[in-house]
Design an enzyme around this catalytic site. Structure first.
Site, mmCIF file in Angstrom:
data_model
loop_
_atom_site.group_PDB
_atom_site.id
_atom_site.type_symbol
_atom_site.label_atom_id
_atom_site.label_comp_id
_atom_site.label_asym_id
_atom_site.label_seq_id
_atom_site.Cartn_x
_atom_site.Cartn_y
_atom_site.Cartn_z
ATOM 1 C CG HIS A 43 50.231 42.189 40.334
ATOM 2 N ND1 HIS A 43 49.284 41.201 40.145
ATOM 3 C CD2 HIS A 43 51.427 41.598 40.120
ATOM 4 C CE1 HIS A 43 49.896 40.066 39.838
ATOM 5 N NE2 HIS A 43 51.190 40.281 39.806
ATOM 6 C CG ASN A 101 50.661 34.075 36.722
ATOM 7 O OD1 ASN A 101 51.220 35.150 36.492
ATOM 8 N ND2 ASN A 101 50.568 33.578 37.938
ATOM 9 C CG HIS A 102 47.823 37.160 38.810
ATOM 10 N ND1 HIS A 102 47.173 37.097 40.024
ATOM 11 C CD2 HIS A 102 49.091 36.752 39.036
ATOM 12 C CE1 HIS A 102 48.026 36.675 40.948
ATOM 13 N NE2 HIS A 102 49.192 36.459 40.373
#
EC number: 3.1.3.16
Length: 293
Positions: A43, A101-102
């Site tokens: 992230h 999913n990002h």
């Protein structure tokens, strides 16, 4: 790139074109040999990715398998995804990068990567190059035929790895269906399939994991996608492990991060780590909204 520097727009375009040529040849169930170190969500926390490499060993000295979610939420999504894609192009046999999913056009427009590209480049081209590339990322990996790695979890429409091999992955992550489930689902204490609170994917119980592992000759499902405070977490009677590799997630969660080392004999050990020391980073008070898909 190791110094958290950006490439220019043209360099990103070239990098993504080269990466597509490599990823196009990879399978929806990409075969990986041990020894390999398996990592969860990063992230955009670039300095913590550097810490991960410090703890786990530099690429290409250590083989790595990343299970998605390179962008969004952290401040350095551009630099993080650029470095990982560059390592993939330079050492294609030594690093495997799966789709999370990002890694999607829609999600990155809400959770930060799109805005960061706009802020750092003045237009959306770099966002477009990367999100187009994301369509090529493999969905899952299989380590030595035994350990199945993916971002999210299992799907009621998938019983075997051959079902996954048959999917057409070259598309934006759909809102429902098997490809969506692989990137969005979560293990749960309740048995069977359940509705996911995330609004995409499903929850699946221990009965489901055991059946899937048995049917496919697997010893373990390794996945990411959920914050776990120790960095890793066993569930479903050790049929499933969750690995999360972003320490102090969103710069406020206070969690440790972890990576899983698999040696030549597939024996696993977990390395935990804390955030890299930070200098001059903005202090975060804003609460990032949870999913509202």
């Amino acid at each position: 790139l190791n110094e958290c520097k950006q490439l220019n727009e043209n360099q990103v375009r070239t990098l993504c074109e080269k990466a597509k040529e490599i990823l196009t040849k990879e399978s929806n169930v990409q075969e990986v040999r041990c020894p390999v170190t398996v990592c969860g969500d990063v992230h955009g926390q670039f300095h913590d990715l550097m810490e991960l490499f410090r703890i786990g060993g530099k690429s290409p000295d250590t083989n790595y398998l990343f299970m998605g979610d390179y962008v969004d939420r952290g401040y350095y999504s551009v630099e993080t995804v650029t470095l990982l894609v560059a390592l993939k192009v330079r050492y294609p046999e030594r690093i495997t990068i799966l789709r999370g999913n990002h890694e999607s056009r829609q999600i990155t427009q809400v959770y930060g990567f799109y805005d960061e590209c706009l802020r750092k480049y003045g237009n959306a081209n770099v966002w477009k190059y990367f999100t187009d590339l994301f369509d090529y990322l493999p969905l899952t990996a299989l380590v030595d035929g035994q350990i199945f790695c993916l971002h999210g979890g299992l799907s009621p429409s998938i019983d075997t790895l051959d079902h996954i091999r048959a999917l057409d992955r070259l598309q934006e992550v759909p809102h429902e269906g098997p490809m969506c489930d692989l990137l969005w689902s979560d293990p749960d204490d309740r048995g069977g399939w359940g509705i996911s609170p995330r609004g995409a994917g499903y929850t699946f119980g221990q009965d489901i994991s055991e059946t899937f592992n048995h049917a496919n000759g697997l010893t373990l499902v390794s996945r990411a996608h959920q914050l776990v405070m120790e960095g890793y977490n066993w569930c479903h009677d050790r049929n499933v492990v969750t690995i999360f590799s972003a320490p102090n997630y969103c710069y406020r969660c206070g969690n440790q991060a972890a990576i899983m080392e698999l040696d030549d004999t597939l024996k696993y050990s977990f390395l935990q780590f804390d955030p890299a020391p930070r200098r001059g980073e903005p202090h975060v008070t804003r609460r990032t909204p949870d999913y509202f898909l």
